[in-house]
Enzyme design. Structure first.
Site, PDB file in Angstrom:
ATOM      1  N   GLY A 251       2.135   2.150  -1.001  1.00 20.03           N
ATOM      2  CA  GLY A 251       2.333   1.780  -2.404  1.00 20.03           C
ATOM      3  C   GLY A 251       3.758   1.480  -2.811  1.00 20.03           C
ATOM      4  O   GLY A 251       4.045   1.349  -3.997  1.00 20.03           O
ATOM      5  N   GLU A 293       1.754   4.900   4.889  1.00 22.31           N
ATOM      6  CA  GLU A 293       0.971   3.679   5.051  1.00 22.31           C
ATOM      7  C   GLU A 293       1.479   2.507   4.211  1.00 22.31           C
ATOM      8  O   GLU A 293       0.814   2.080   3.276  1.00 22.31           O
ATOM      9  CB  GLU A 293      -0.479   3.963   4.640  1.00 22.31           C
ATOM     10  CG  GLU A 293      -1.082   5.180   5.312  1.00 22.31           C
ATOM     11  CD  GLU A 293      -2.488   5.493   4.841  1.00 22.31           C
ATOM     12  OE1 GLU A 293      -3.344   5.746   5.691  1.00 22.31           O
ATOM     13  OE2 GLU A 293      -2.726   5.476   3.615  1.00 22.31           O
ATOM     14  N   PRO A 294       2.638   1.988   4.534  1.00 22.72           N
ATOM     15  CA  PRO A 294       3.130   0.838   3.773  1.00 22.72           C
ATOM     16  C   PRO A 294       2.343  -0.428   4.120  1.00 22.72           C
ATOM     17  O   PRO A 294       2.064  -0.680   5.293  1.00 22.72           O
ATOM     18  CB  PRO A 294       4.579   0.703   4.243  1.00 22.72           C
ATOM     19  CG  PRO A 294       4.597   1.305   5.613  1.00 22.72           C
ATOM     20  CD  PRO A 294       3.559   2.391   5.618  1.00 22.72           C
ATOM     21  N   GLY A 295       1.949  -1.175   3.130  1.00 22.44           N
ATOM     22  CA  GLY A 295       1.275  -2.448   3.368  1.00 22.44           C
ATOM     23  C   GLY A 295       2.141  -3.575   2.826  1.00 22.44           C
ATOM     24  O   GLY A 295       2.888  -4.243   3.553  1.00 22.44           O
ATOM     25  N   ARG A 296       2.090  -3.716   1.518  1.00 19.33           N
ATOM     26  CA  ARG A 296       2.831  -4.758   0.819  1.00 19.33           C
ATOM     27  C   ARG A 296       4.312  -4.828   1.233  1.00 19.33           C
ATOM     28  O   ARG A 296       4.856  -5.905   1.473  1.00 19.33           O
ATOM     29  CB  ARG A 296       2.745  -4.467  -0.689  1.00 19.33           C
ATOM     30  CG  ARG A 296       3.381  -5.493  -1.594  1.00 19.33           C
ATOM     31  CD  ARG A 296       3.488  -4.947  -3.040  1.00 19.33           C
ATOM     32  NE  ARG A 296       2.267  -4.326  -3.487  1.00 19.33           N
ATOM     33  CZ  ARG A 296       1.225  -4.970  -4.010  1.00 19.33           C
ATOM     34  NH1 ARG A 296       1.286  -6.261  -4.191  1.00 19.33           N
ATOM     35  NH2 ARG A 296       0.143  -4.318  -4.374  1.00 19.33           N
ATOM     36  N   TYR A 337      -5.116 -10.103 -11.411  1.00 21.79           N
ATOM     37  CA  TYR A 337      -4.262  -9.088 -12.054  1.00 21.79           C
ATOM     38  C   TYR A 337      -3.156  -9.652 -12.922  1.00 21.79           C
ATOM     39  O   TYR A 337      -2.270  -8.912 -13.340  1.00 21.79           O
ATOM     40  CB  TYR A 337      -3.530  -8.223 -11.009  1.00 21.79           C
ATOM     41  CG  TYR A 337      -4.233  -7.839  -9.758  1.00 21.79           C
ATOM     42  CD1 TYR A 337      -5.268  -6.904  -9.779  1.00 21.79           C
ATOM     43  CD2 TYR A 337      -3.833  -8.362  -8.531  1.00 21.79           C
ATOM     44  CE1 TYR A 337      -5.872  -6.511  -8.594  1.00 21.79           C
ATOM     45  CE2 TYR A 337      -4.444  -7.966  -7.348  1.00 21.79           C
ATOM     46  CZ  TYR A 337      -5.463  -7.050  -7.384  1.00 21.79           C
ATOM     47  OH  TYR A 337      -6.060  -6.658  -6.215  1.00 21.79           O
ATOM     48  N   CYS A 364     -12.388 -25.382  -9.726  1.00 21.01           N
ATOM     49  CA  CYS A 364     -13.095 -25.674 -10.965  1.00 21.01           C
ATOM     50  C   CYS A 364     -13.292 -24.397 -11.770  1.00 21.01           C
ATOM     51  O   CYS A 364     -14.419 -23.916 -11.932  1.00 21.01           O
ATOM     52  CB  CYS A 364     -14.421 -26.347 -10.650  1.00 21.01           C
ATOM     53  SG  CYS A 364     -14.141 -27.943  -9.908  1.00 21.01           S
ATOM     54  N   GLU A 365     -12.199 -23.830 -12.225  1.00 19.50           N
ATOM     55  CA  GLU A 365     -12.163 -22.618 -13.043  1.00 19.50           C
ATOM     56  C   GLU A 365     -10.941 -22.742 -13.934  1.00 19.50           C
ATOM     57  O   GLU A 365      -9.839 -22.960 -13.425  1.00 19.50           O
ATOM     58  CB  GLU A 365     -11.931 -21.365 -12.175  1.00 19.50           C
ATOM     59  CG  GLU A 365     -12.988 -21.025 -11.180  1.00 19.50           C
ATOM     60  CD  GLU A 365     -14.251 -20.483 -11.792  1.00 19.50           C
ATOM     61  OE1 GLU A 365     -14.186 -19.889 -12.898  1.00 19.50           O
ATOM     62  OE2 GLU A 365     -15.306 -20.680 -11.186  1.00 19.50           O
TER      63      GLU A 365
HETATM   64  C1  LIG Z   1      -3.855  -0.401   0.111  1.00 17.32           C
HETATM   65  C2  LIG Z   1      -3.566   0.887   0.729  1.00 17.32           C
HETATM   66  C3  LIG Z   1      -2.296   1.150   1.236  1.00 17.32           C
HETATM   67  C4  LIG Z   1      -1.156   0.179   1.146  1.00 17.32           C
HETATM   68  O1  LIG Z   1      -0.753  -0.072  -0.162  1.00 17.32           O
HETATM   69  P1  LIG Z   1       0.519  -1.012  -0.424  1.00 17.32           P
HETATM   70  O2  LIG Z   1       0.646  -1.017  -1.898  1.00 17.32           O
HETATM   71  O3  LIG Z   1       0.171  -2.358   0.127  1.00 17.32           O
HETATM   72  O4  LIG Z   1       1.668  -0.390   0.295  1.00 17.32           O
HETATM   73  C5  LIG Z   1      -2.087   2.360   1.869  1.00 17.32           C
HETATM   74  N1  LIG Z   1      -3.090   3.267   1.990  1.00 17.32           N
HETATM   75  C6  LIG Z   1      -4.323   3.046   1.497  1.00 17.32           C
HETATM   76  C7  LIG Z   1      -5.366   4.082   1.673  1.00 17.32           C
HETATM   77  C8  LIG Z   1      -4.599   1.869   0.844  1.00 17.32           C
HETATM   78  O5  LIG Z   1      -5.820   1.659   0.356  1.00 17.32           O
END
Ligand SMILES: *Cc1c(COP(=O)(O)O)cnc(C)c1O
Length: 434
Positions: A251, A293-296, A337, A364-365
């Protein structure tokens, strides 16, 4: 004019936007638009900085798991594997993709609030390192499947810690209303732990929380760690069981526009490690193995999307629509969002942003927009439009709405371009039609 949201962007002598040193106008010409472009070197740099801060502040007693829903394809899993980090997956499709590159399964976390029986079986057959169990139904099903397969399922529990993180503040209530995980304050989580410890085919290793996304404050993460350590203490005191792993989710916020102010990741790891270490000392607990758990934050700043400008519609005293050859099919985040992005006319990147427009997609939206009130150089038909910091939740959320083929993904490394995902063809569009 070379102050962009991501550090891999600049303007060259032709006045064109560059990414990782390459001219985006040339890339658009050569590979066509819409086009996702990712800077592989920057993705690797992010993987390393997360890993290094785990080493520096927590003596390496943890694992960084890239939340691959942000951007998933074989090339990305190869990068994670080579950088020595783990991954989160949330579907058979993501897990299957990871198996295609021989991803080390002990470094995989399997998430989701309603995994199917097929998916749970697949996860245990592949011996994924941790399945993050969301509810009691899933626990019982997993116990049964593990018995059938003849293994012990290694699990963590997803907990709702009651910390609700917003962008710039957080509150400690209201999180019971979430579809994810076990509630803490009602005792649901504690009872579920007791149950997991009693099941024969379940190896219960720890607890997990994920408090939100695009968070800019350290305080809610520290508070979540605090609350989770409280649960670990309670389980030790009342059940005489020491939980060995703590997963603190992802997050971490990134810079989409100039108003976003992300905290350096190391500061987060520094503070959270300090909190966990202090609490362990004070309460006589062993230091848990930590997962994050970094994603973004790993992929978003590394990517941009390039489009070609088509029709421009000026509605006097109302707004000007600048239409591009993509839209919600390749980036649904504004439609979903109202997410804000920074936009640049790539072939006029050295010019001032002297207009305010609505960037519209091709679907088409009426809601197919990429941004409203967007500051932009004066756009004309045929210009290349760049949307910045699109590396996360764009390609991974793309669809074939209106039967538009998905754009390709380019990866740039050390000045070289590789096609990571091919452009879909019209033949791909009808592939499964009977
Ligand atoms: C989506 C998610 C993440 C990653 O979130 P980011 O905002 O992309 O860092 C980590 N853990 C879990 C369980 C998620 O669902």
């Amino acid at each position: 004019m070379s102050e962009f949201v991501s550090k891999n962007l600049a303007v060259n002598e032709k006045g064109h936007l560059t990414i990782a040193g390459l001219d985006t106008v040339d890339l658009a010409k050569e590979y066509g638009t819409p086009l996702y472009v990712m800077d592989e070197d920057l993705i690797r740099e992010h993987c390393r900085s997360f890993r290094e801060s785990m080493e520096k502040y927590y003596d390496g007693a943890g694992l960084v798991c890239y939340a691959s829903k942000a951007f998933s394809c074989k090339a990305m899993y190869r990068i994670a594997k080579e950088e020595g980090i783990g991954i989160d997956v949330v579907s058979a499709g993501e897990l299957y993709t990871a198996t295609c590159v021989d991803f080390p399964m002990d470094k995989v976390c399997y998430h989701g609030n309603n995994k199917t029986e097929f998916e749970l079986r697949m996860a245990i057959e592949h011996k994924v390192g941790r399945i993050i169990v969301d509810n009691i139904y899933e626990l019982e099903l997993l116990n049964k499947l593990a018995a059938e397969v003849g293994v012990k399922a290694r699990i963590m529990y997803r907990i709702k810690p009651g910390v609700d993180a917003h962008t710039h503040d957080f509150v400690k209530t209201g999180q019971i209303d979430s579809k994810f995980g076990f509630a803490l304050e009602t005792g649901e989580a504690f009872d579920a732990i007791k149950k997991a410890l009693s099941l024969e085919n379940i190896e219960f290793v720890g607890v997990h929380c994920h408090i939100g996304s695009q968070i800019f404050d350290i305080a809610p993460f520290v508070e979540a760690a605090n609350v989770m350590m409280g649960l670990i203490k309670q389980v030790k005191t009342e059940l005489n069981h020491e939980i060995t792993e703590l997963n603190l989710g992802g997050g971490f916020g990134i810079k989409y526009t100039e108003t976003d102010t992300p905290v350096p990741y190391a500061d987060y790891m520094d503070k959270v490690s300090e909190t966990v270490k202090a609490l362990c000392k004070e309460r006589g607990l062993k230091l848990p193995f930590i997962l994050i758990e970094p994603g973004r934050s790993i992929v978003a700043p590394a990517g941009i999307t390039l489009y070609t400008v088509g029709g421009i519609k000026e509605i006097p005293n109302i707004r000007t629509y600048v239409s591009v050859d993509g839209g919600l099919g390749d980036n649904p985040r504004y439609a979903l969002y109202k997410s804000e992005y920074d936009f640049v006319v790539a072939n006029k990147a050295d010019k001032a942003k002297d207009s305010v427009v609505t960037v519209a997609g091709r679907c088409c939206e009426s809601g197919d927009l990429l941004g409203e009130g967007v500051k932009l150089q004066t756009a004309e038909v045929g210009d290349t439009l760049a949307v910045l910091a699109t590396g996360a939740y764009n390609y991974s959320m793309s669809s074939n709405y209106n039967r538009v083929p998905k754009p390709p993904v380019l990866m740039i490394s050390k000045g070289e371009v590789k096609v990571a995902v091919k452009r879909e063809t019209l033949e791909d569009i009808v592939r499964n039609d009977m």
